[in-house]
Design an enzyme around this catalytic site. Structure first.
Site, short mmCIF file in Angstrom:
data_model
loop_
_atom_site.label_atom_id
_atom_site.label_comp_id
_atom_site.label_asym_id
_atom_site.label_seq_id
_atom_site.Cartn_x
_atom_site.Cartn_y
_atom_site.Cartn_z
N ASP A 1 6.96 -3.54 -3.86
CA ASP A 1 6.02 -2.90 -3.56
C ASP A 1 6.07 -2.46 -5.70
O ASP A 1 3.65 -3.30 -6.20
CB ASP A 1 6.05 -0.94 -3.74
N HIS B 1 -2.60 -4.50 -2.09
CA HIS B 1 -2.64 -3.50 -1.42
C HIS B 1 -3.79 -2.81 -0.03
O HIS B 1 -3.39 -2.28 1.44
CB HIS B 1 -2.48 -1.94 -2.25
N HIS C 1 -1.98 -4.42 2.39
CA HIS C 1 -0.72 -4.00 3.40
C HIS C 1 -2.11 -2.84 4.38
O HIS C 1 -1.48 -2.51 5.65
CB HIS C 1 0.05 -2.84 2.23
N HIS D 1 6.81 0.41 3.39
CA HIS D 1 4.93 -0.02 2.89
C HIS D 1 5.66 -1.18 1.96
O HIS D 1 4.63 -2.32 1.73
CB HIS D 1 5.35 1.28 1.97
ZN LIG Z 1 2.57 0.48 -3.25
#
Ligand SMILES: [Zn+2]
Length: 366
Positions: free
Chosen positions: A171, A254, A257, A271
């Protein structure tokens, strides 16, 4: 455009920090609502309760059901209101903390958050990521202010599962690249302003800290011990990345993602694991120099972040290309942060970048 930096009022980090939670909570309230999942409740419920009592803070403890969904937020909000608490304490992983923020916001109460993992950069931010009850991305909730206190007990995190600790590095890995792209495009950040030197510098510090300390920290957590490298990575995963993404900007990683969350095959991933692959994909989208791509690939392989579709759980078959297109289309949905890139991004470009990232990852591995 105004530049905006936002952060929690107080960030506290160190070994056994949780045993000081009463001292810091007392600043905000005398009667608090504490949420944590079953596992965390068993692990540190007694320590928290003892520390609160020592500082004359009364409490109501409630078990979190595991998903930061609209229905769970409503359920906890109702219990909070029945107990007339004056602040919300959330202890646990990203979803517990995001839920605590949402519940506190609904009741207009201060928030104390204590992450037991360094698996995401969620704790410091003024937003929650909502999921459906089935675990699909459902949107962001943005709040007018950040948590009042973020208290990070590094002895707990040093004993957390290695894969989650590494996922936090995934992340954090995207933070600098997303900030760089978004600030180049002069976009508004999640903090509602332009990117400041401070935001960008913290994002860069985050990346530099990962490269310098990530592998050492991973090995220490594998041994279940605390070292200066572990402390530094916890700070990078939580604080640098947290302030970095919020006050310096999100972009393609992101959004990609979020695209991967639509695939059943990827639900077992954390994540940061999907974000790491999203970062590689973003670097290909922006045609980043080979040297930079190689540094990122080396880092991912060294700490154990996925660099191929197979590592994400996607096997080569006749449906794969359709699925990747679905990821690409979702990542380019209206309002997605991919539109913060300094150029127009289409699903076709994302599709190509994902397949190129996968090919590059394979080449790096074998
Ligand atoms: Zn994140």
């Amino acid at each position: 455009m105004l530049k905006v930096i936002q952060s929690p009022s107080k960030y506290i980090q160190g070994p056994d920090a949780i045993s000081h939670i009463g001292q810091y909570t007392k600043i905000l309230a005398d009667h608090v609502f504490v949420i944590a999942d079953n596992f965390v409740m068993n692990l540190i419920g007694d320590t928290v309760s003892k520390s609160l009592k020592e500082h004359q803070v009364t409490s109501h403890f409630e078990v979190f059901n595991g998903e930061c969904s609209r229905s769970e937020i409503q359920r906890l909000s109702a219990i909070l209101s029945n107990n007339q608490c004056q602040a919300v304490i959330g202890i646990g992983g990203g979803k517990t903390l995001d839920t605590a923020k949402a519940v506190a916001h609904e009741a207009k109460l201060p928030t104390v958050l204590s992450p037991t993992l360094a698996s995401t950069d969620a704790p410091t931010s003024a937003l929650s990521v909502l999921y459906t009850e089935l675990g699909k991305f459902d949107g962001y909730l943005l709040y007018p202010k950040n948590p009042d206190i973020v208290l990070v007990d590094t002895s707990i995190i040093a004993k957390s599962p290695v894969r989650l600790f590494v996922s936090g590095m995934g992340d954090a890995l995207s933070t600098y690249f997303e900030a760089r792209a978004s600030s180049t495009a002069h976009n508004l950040t999640m903090a509602g302003g332009g990117t400041s030197l401070t935001g960008l510098t913290l994002a860069k510090l985050c990346y530099d800290t990962l490269l310098a300390e990530g592998f050492k920290a991973k090995l220490a957590v594998e041994a279940g011990v605390m070292t200066p490298a572990v402390e530094n990575i916890i700070e990078a995963n939580t604080y640098h990345s947290g302030i970095g993404f919020e006050s310096a900007g999100l972009a393609a990683a992101h959004a990609i993602h979020n695209g991967f969350t639509t695939l059943e095959e990827c639900h077992h991933l954390y994540h940061g694991e999907k974000v790491a692959f999203g970062t590689l994909t973003q670097l290909i989208l922006e045609n980043s120099p080979s040297e930079e791509l190689e540094t990122v690939l080396d880092f991912c392989v060294q700490v154990g972040l996925p660099v191929t579709l197979e590592q994400l759980g996607l096997r080569e078959n006749e449906n794969l290309h359709k699925k990747i297109m679905q990821v690409a289309i979702t990542s380019c949905a209206e309002g997605e942060t991919i539109h913060n890139m300094p150029f127009t991004v289409t699903p076709e470009q994302v599709y190509a970048a994902i397949l190129a990232a996968d090919r590059m990852g394979k080449d790096w591995l074998y």
